[in-house]
Design an enzyme around this catalytic site. Structure first.
Site, mmCIF file in Angstrom:
data_model
loop_
_atom_site.group_PDB
_atom_site.id
_atom_site.type_symbol
_atom_site.label_atom_id
_atom_site.label_comp_id
_atom_site.label_asym_id
_atom_site.label_seq_id
_atom_site.Cartn_x
_atom_site.Cartn_y
_atom_site.Cartn_z
ATOM 1 N N HIS A 1 0.880 -1.168 0.000
ATOM 2 C CA HIS A 1 0.000 0.000 0.000
ATOM 3 C C HIS A 1 0.917 1.218 0.000
ATOM 4 O O HIS A 1 1.666 1.437 0.961
ATOM 5 C CB HIS A 1 -0.882 0.022 1.248
ATOM 6 N N HIS B 1 -9.488 -0.947 7.705
ATOM 7 C CA HIS B 1 -10.642 -1.030 6.801
ATOM 8 C C HIS B 1 -11.765 -0.064 7.170
ATOM 9 O O HIS B 1 -12.912 -0.264 6.761
ATOM 10 C CB HIS B 1 -11.144 -2.465 6.717
#
Length: 838
Positions: free
Chosen positions: A409, A593
């Site tokens: 990421h 998340h």
């Protein structure tokens, strides 16, 4: 304050030194970094006091810490410590040899200037002699016992009487053409024609004024051409030139004392032999020797040695890689290596062996024996060392391919420094920085952001491939991203990994030959794992965090390892299963998340992903070779600087709990297991992502992206990291230091990090064909991924096992081929507190 960089650098010593004193005062045994910092910091304070000389401090530095105060590994690794400080007379070097040289040390000296209470003597245990056995030391080398190595085997030898009539010492190196030596050495030079000393490569014989010695000489090998020296006998060795050479000796004033012809057969002169232990200390382990990987329980046995005993490359004063000796003369740069790594122990999927590594034009040009073919045996024709060649000493070092993290990421660019410092040289992933989308998914959506991220990564000293967003059941946007330079596509459940999106994404990947990565549907919203697998339609796909704690069909995403088209990988927070694994995951997942603890469904979603049974099974499946790759999930449920160390901790734990692999039984080593695990972060991700034609292994023709390790720190902190053969990061001391080993020694960027072309920007072939990527103004080398779609599990080196899987939906118990996959959580692991301060 008017501080300069060297003063700021030294603050690291003071900060860590005081931290180490606090830990010591409360009874914590120090690791290498802490012990080095404590002694260094105290020396700096004593220098500032102004009462001590360099010699005083060299002695005092050995008295502060005893064996009882440090972890056993420190006694082996902290063999020398060097600091520089400003004395009343200026800046000087203080070297402390064997800083841990007693059992008890002196705690009053160790805690100098801290004003901390001295702990009672019984705070620290008495040292246990068993803890210091050679085989228990990190990176231990155990040579084959009761054997000797013959140098320069099979060559002709002579003995000569040599007298020094010079008034100063004369020292002659192993590969110096003996006929060319100092004119004040008196001996039969014609008999010495074409010979050199029969001693270990890089050693020498010293003649003090008036010395007389009988030396053994051995024929030079290779093409038998003499160059350099005093130019007395230059050219091909040819005894018919004796008269010509004799005249030159006389003209130049070189002493020549003819000896009577020898009566004994030269074949009866015994060759020089070396004890295996002495050989390993000088040139590194050789065929049959065992090497321990760090503090793990893993041992490798050297399978072969491509160097030549007696003709090894060694650089330095009096060593072999000098002009006319190991370094050839009169050769163009086009004929010679740019860089040679000498006597390295290579650990790779392709083998575990000793060799010189030749680098030219950024590529590994050859692996084998390097040197000068005019006088050395067995020199590879593509491994000539010349005046245009630099040297990296690889003896007693391990060389591996640079690691590849396929799950990045791109949340912050500082990840690159962490990853490089751990041995990672390639990133694949997506994102745009710390956006909410990037915090959760590895997607760089749309052509504008794709271009900007490719440009942003151009100056980072690491290979990069950017992945686009594949979650779109219509193909137009996906095609735009690929044509903008996407090296792959990511399907993520947070964007909706529906069967329709999966099908379209795989169609586009097939069309443009890029890889598809997937984070499947934890919610089972569109169907169970069976429906997702059905939507693959036997097309190749890379499944991220295949166990499921990182995301994916609950509770049985792990079952996809049975399919031939699935390339499974793990992310590292669950690697390996320990007593702390479960407890950290819930909060990690909620943050990553964008979930809320105030929403019951969010909590249920998070809890469904965290299962001890499947995490334990993940350990076993890695050891079986059913999970093929390891990655990080950087800053998004993963640690980008721990891919490599967690891989080896997993291997260690599995050996401890499951014993030797069948393939390693009876070998006394773990070569097969080591090849299985190193493949997980080198060659297999390179194959999976279409990059193995240039990276992923230590093989000829590949980019010289190499990591150099001390065996004692293997898997944790590399000594150096190379990109395209240029050093981009290295353990480096004080830049103001008189030598490069002055504390603080820190992993720092090096010159190679400022040459963008040492790294690759991986893109799609379509983006090159359309001329789009060329318009971005990149300085990085541009390469297209290829052969991403016609591969499968069968292509995963040492990790191609496809067991029939069963996961109980209620108990989460996992079986592979009918066998329970179970493992106990580890309570301690080797590559942890011995190596890291925090």
């Amino acid at each position: 304050m008017h501080l300069i960089p060297k003063e700021l650098d030294k603050l690291v010593i003071s900060q860590l030194g005081f931290l180490a004193q606090r830990r010591l005062a409360r009874g914590v045994r120090l690791n290498h970094a802490e012990a080095a910092a404590l002694i260094s910091s105290n020396l700096q304070e004593l220098i500032r006091d102004g009462h001590y000389s360099v010699a005083d401090l060299m002695s005092i530095g050995k008295t502060m810490l005893g064996r009882r105060h440090v972890l056993p590994s420190v006694v082996h690794t902290l063999v020398e410590l060097q600091v520089e400080g400003t004395f009343p007379t200026g800046t000087y070097l203080v070297t402390v040899h064997h800083p841990i040289s007693s059992d008890d040390g002196d705690l009053e000296k160790a805690l100098y200037g801290s004003f901390l209470p001295i702990p009672p003597a019984d705070t620290f245990p008495d040292p246990n002699p068993d803890d210091y056995l050679p085989e228990k030391m990190p990176g231990a080398v155990l040579p084959v016992k009761n054997e000797r190595i013959t140098l320069n085997d099979g060559r002709k030898r002579i003995r000569l009487k040599v007298m020094s009539k010079g008034d100063r010492p004369i020292q002659v190196g192993s590969h110096y053409h003996f006929i060319e030596t100092n004119p004040q050495l008196h001996f039969d030079r014609l008999r010495a024609y074409g010979y050199r000393l029969d001693i270990p490569a890089g050693t020498s014989v010293r003649f003090e004024p008036g010395d007389t010695k009988t030396v053994t000489l051995v024929e030079i090998a290779g093409n038998r051409i003499i160059k350099g020296g005093n130019s007395i006998a230059s050219g091909k060795v040819d005894i018919s030139r004796a008269e010509e050479i004799l005249q030159r000796l006389q003209v130049e004033g070189f002493a020549h004392v003819p000896e009577p012809a020898p009566t004994a057969d030269s074949a009866l002169i015994a060759p020089f032999t070396m004890d295996r232990e002495a050989y390993a200390r000088m040139f590194g382990p050789t065929t049959g020797d065992l090497v321990r990987l760090g503090l793990t329980n893993l041992w490798v046995r050297v399978e072969k040695d491509c160097t030549v005993y007696g003709d090894e490359c060694a650089f330095g004063g009096g060593k072999t890689l000098r002009e006319g000796m190991g370094q050839s003369s009169e050769r163009s740069a086009t004929e010679c290596l740019d860089t040679v790594i000498t006597n390295a122990l290579i650990i790779d999927w392709s083998g575990i062996y000793k060799a010189d590594i030749g680098i030219k034009n950024g590529l590994i040009s050859a692996i084998g024996k390097a040197g000068n073919p005019d006088m050395m045996d067995g020199v590879h024709p593509d491994m000539i060392v010349g005046s245009s060649t630099d040297v990296i000493a690889g003896e007693n070092k391990i060389v591996t391919a640079g690691g590849f993290d396929t799950h990045i990421h791109f949340i912050c660019p500082q990840q690159v420094d962490e990853a490089l410092a751990s041995g990672i040289t390639t990133f694949l992933g997506g994102g745009t920085g710390p956006s909410t989308g990037t915090n959760a998914t590895t997607c760089t959506p749309g052509p504008t952001l794709m271009r900007q991220m490719i440009q942003a990564c151009d100056g980072l000293p690491i290979n990069v491939g950017i992945t686009g967003k594949g979650n779109d059941s219509g193909g137009k946007s996906i095609e735009e991203q690929i044509r903008a330079g996407a090296a792959g596509l990511k399907l993520h459940e947070d964007w909706g990994s529906t069967p329709a999106a999966i099908d379209t994404c795989l169609d586009m990947c097939d069309k443009f030959d890029v890889q598809c990565m997937i984070h499947t549907d934890t919610l089972n919203e569109s169907g169970f794992v069976e429906q997702t697998v059905k939507s693959f339609k036997n097309r190749t796909i890379h499944t991220y965090h295949t166990e499921g704690a990182g995301g994916g069909h609950a509770p049985d995403i792990i079952s996809v390892v049975e399919h031939p088209n699935v390339l499974p990988s793990s992310t590292n927070p669950t690697r390996p299963f320990t007593m702390n694994t479960l407890d950290e995951h819930l909060d990690m997942l909620m943050v990553c998340h964008h979930l809320s603890k105030n929403i019951p469904e969010d909590v249920a979603f998070a809890e469904s992903r965290i299962r001890a049974e499947t995490i334990a099974a993940e350990d076993v499946l890695h050891d079986l070779g059913a999970i093929s790759m390891m990655s990080s999930d950087s800053q998004a449920m993963g640690r980008c600087g721990e891919v490599i160390l967690r891989t080896w901790n997993t291997a260690h734990k599995n050996k401890a709990q499951r014993g030797p692999l069948k393939e390693d039984e009876g070998t006394g080593a773990d070569n097969f297991r080591v090849k299985r695990y190193i493949s997980k972060y080198t060659i297999n991700p390179a194959i999976a992502q279409g990059m193995s034609h240039l990276i992923g292994s230590v093989e000829v023709g590949k980019l010289a992206d190499l990591v150099i390790w001390h065996p004692s720190t293997f898997g944790t902190k590399p000594a150096q990291v190379l990109k395209s053969g240029m050093i981009v990061a290295s353990q480096m001391g004080d830049p103001n230091g008189s030598i490069p080993t002055i504390e603080p020694v820190v992993m720092r960027r090096q010159f190679g990090a400022f040459v963008p072309s040492t790294s690759i920007m991986w893109v799609s072939q379509a983006s090159i064909d359309d001329g789009i990527v060329q318009s971005y103004g990149l300085k990085k080398r541009i390469e297209a991924v290829r052969n991403c779609r016609n591969i499968g599990k069968k292509d995963m080196k040492f990790n191609d096992v496809m067991p029939k899987m069963r996961v109980d939906p209620e108990s989460y118990v996992v079986e592979a081929d009918g066998v329970l996959c179970d493992a106990e959580p580890a309570e301690a692991l080797p590559l942890t507190q011995d190596y890291f301060v925090y």
